[in-house]
Write a protein that holds these residues in place. Structure first.
Motif, PDB file in Angstrom:
ATOM      1  N   PRO A   1     -17.042   6.431   2.475  1.00 26.50           N
ATOM      2  CA  PRO A   1     -16.553   5.146   2.292  1.00 26.50           C
ATOM      3  C   PRO A   1     -18.054   4.162   1.699  1.00 26.50           C
ATOM      4  O   PRO A   1     -19.100   4.566   2.335  1.00 26.50           O
ATOM      5  N   ASP A   2     -17.677   3.174   1.147  1.00 26.27           N
ATOM      6  CA  ASP A   2     -19.031   2.582   0.606  1.00 26.27           C
ATOM      7  C   ASP A   2     -19.565   1.860   1.927  1.00 26.27           C
ATOM      8  O   ASP A   2     -19.049   1.453   2.853  1.00 26.27           O
TER       9      ASP A   2
ATOM     10  N   TYR B   1     -18.180  -2.398   2.560  1.00 25.35           N
ATOM     11  CA  TYR B   1     -16.901  -2.585   2.988  1.00 25.35           C
ATOM     12  C   TYR B   1     -16.203  -1.635   3.798  1.00 25.35           C
ATOM     13  O   TYR B   1     -15.301  -1.748   4.308  1.00 25.35           O
TER      14      TYR B   1
ATOM     15  N   SER C   1     -14.739   1.149   2.801  1.00 27.43           N
ATOM     16  CA  SER C   1     -13.650   1.320   1.935  1.00 27.43           C
ATOM     17  C   SER C   1     -13.724   2.536   0.899  1.00 27.43           C
ATOM     18  O   SER C   1     -14.620   2.623   0.268  1.00 27.43           O
ATOM     19  N   VAL C   2     -12.963   3.395   1.101  1.00 28.97           N
ATOM     20  CA  VAL C   2     -12.908   4.711   0.072  1.00 28.97           C
ATOM     21  C   VAL C   2     -12.519   4.113  -1.244  1.00 28.97           C
ATOM     22  O   VAL C   2     -12.981   4.668  -2.097  1.00 28.97           O
ATOM     23  N   LEU C   3     -11.616   3.202  -1.242  1.00 29.72           N
ATOM     24  CA  LEU C   3     -11.144   2.860  -2.675  1.00 29.72           C
ATOM     25  C   LEU C   3     -12.278   2.231  -3.477  1.00 29.72           C
ATOM     26  O   LEU C   3     -12.538   2.392  -4.579  1.00 29.72           O
ATOM     27  N   VAL C   4     -13.196   1.357  -2.643  1.00 28.51           N
ATOM     28  CA  VAL C   4     -14.398   0.535  -3.314  1.00 28.51           C
ATOM     29  C   VAL C   4     -15.221   1.877  -3.761  1.00 28.51           C
ATOM     30  O   VAL C   4     -15.910   1.663  -4.845  1.00 28.51           O
TER      31      VAL C   4
ATOM     32  N   ASN D   1     -10.654 -12.489   1.870  1.00 30.39           N
ATOM     33  CA  ASN D   1     -10.696 -11.020   2.152  1.00 30.39           C
ATOM     34  C   ASN D   1     -10.689 -10.504   0.677  1.00 30.39           C
ATOM     35  O   ASN D   1      -9.924 -10.431  -0.162  1.00 30.39           O
TER      36      ASN D   1
ATOM     37  N   LEU E   1     -11.281  -7.415  -0.327  1.00 31.61           N
ATOM     38  CA  LEU E   1     -10.746  -5.911  -0.356  1.00 31.61           C
ATOM     39  C   LEU E   1      -9.269  -6.166  -1.020  1.00 31.61           C
ATOM     40  O   LEU E   1      -8.669  -5.201  -1.593  1.00 31.61           O
ATOM     41  N   GLU E   2      -8.555  -7.121  -0.241  1.00 32.88           N
ATOM     42  CA  GLU E   2      -7.296  -7.566  -0.687  1.00 32.88           C
ATOM     43  C   GLU E   2      -7.101  -8.091  -2.221  1.00 32.88           C
ATOM     44  O   GLU E   2      -6.202  -7.490  -2.867  1.00 32.88           O
TER      45      GLU E   2
ATOM     46  N   GLU F   1      -7.232  -4.408  -3.897  1.00 35.70           N
ATOM     47  CA  GLU F   1      -6.206  -3.717  -3.837  1.00 35.70           C
ATOM     48  C   GLU F   1      -5.057  -4.262  -4.594  1.00 35.70           C
ATOM     49  O   GLU F   1      -4.303  -3.520  -5.208  1.00 35.70           O
TER      50      GLU F   1
END
Length: 156
Positions: free
Chosen positions: A13-14, A17, A19-22, A57, A59-60, A63
């Motif tokens: 994760p980054d 955040y 988050s793996v997506l980031v 948010n 990340l929202e 996503e």
């Protein structure tokens, strides 16, 4: 079976955040191993996009942008009896996400003028609002798949 089973590795994760997506997005953006540059460009783009959309948010925002650009269908060439057919297939989860990320980045890179962070912020904002070139790419992919629906029976 001769070979060992391969396991898909998820990136760490980054740091900002968690988050793996980031992390995936940043890794896809990275050129020449310059991760810190990719991170700074991405984080500033995400902040600008969040500011433009008046969202807390961030990340929202990412996503939703990825969800809006993720294709449900794509076509693959299949050779049947000397003729090539574009056969529509459903896109599975990981590939759907990967295509969305790839399209957002490539569309941002193609734009002329501004800095990469600004171009990426603009594309993320557009993708969040379901407009923009990456969403258009998704719709074009769907149109091609829909046009070739007659060849769906070649999918096996």
């Amino acid at each position: 079976m001769r070979r060992k089973k391969t396991f898909k590795r998820e990136p760490n994760p980054d740091p900002k955040y968690g988050s793996v997506l980031v992390a995936k997005f940043i890794n896809k953006m990275m050129e020449g191993g310059k991760k810190s540059t990719a991170q700074s460009v991405f984080y500033s783009a995400l902040e600008v996009a969040g500011k433009n959309l008046k969202k807390e948010n961030l990340l929202e925002v990412l996503e939703e942008a990825i969800k809006n650009t993720s294709p449900l269908l794509e076509v693959k060439s299949r050779r049947v009896g000397g003729a090539n057919y574009q056969v529509p297939y459903e896109v599975k989860g990981k590939r759907r996400e990967a295509l969305a990320i790839r399209w957002i980045i490539s569309v941002s890179r193609k734009k002329k003028g501004a800095k990469m962070a600004e171009k990426l912020a603009k594309e993320l904002t557009d993708a969040y609002n379901n407009i923009g070139d990456a969403v258009k790419k998704k719709e074009d992919t769907h149109k091609v798949a829909e046009a070739n629906r007659a060849f769906a029976h070649f999918a096996w």
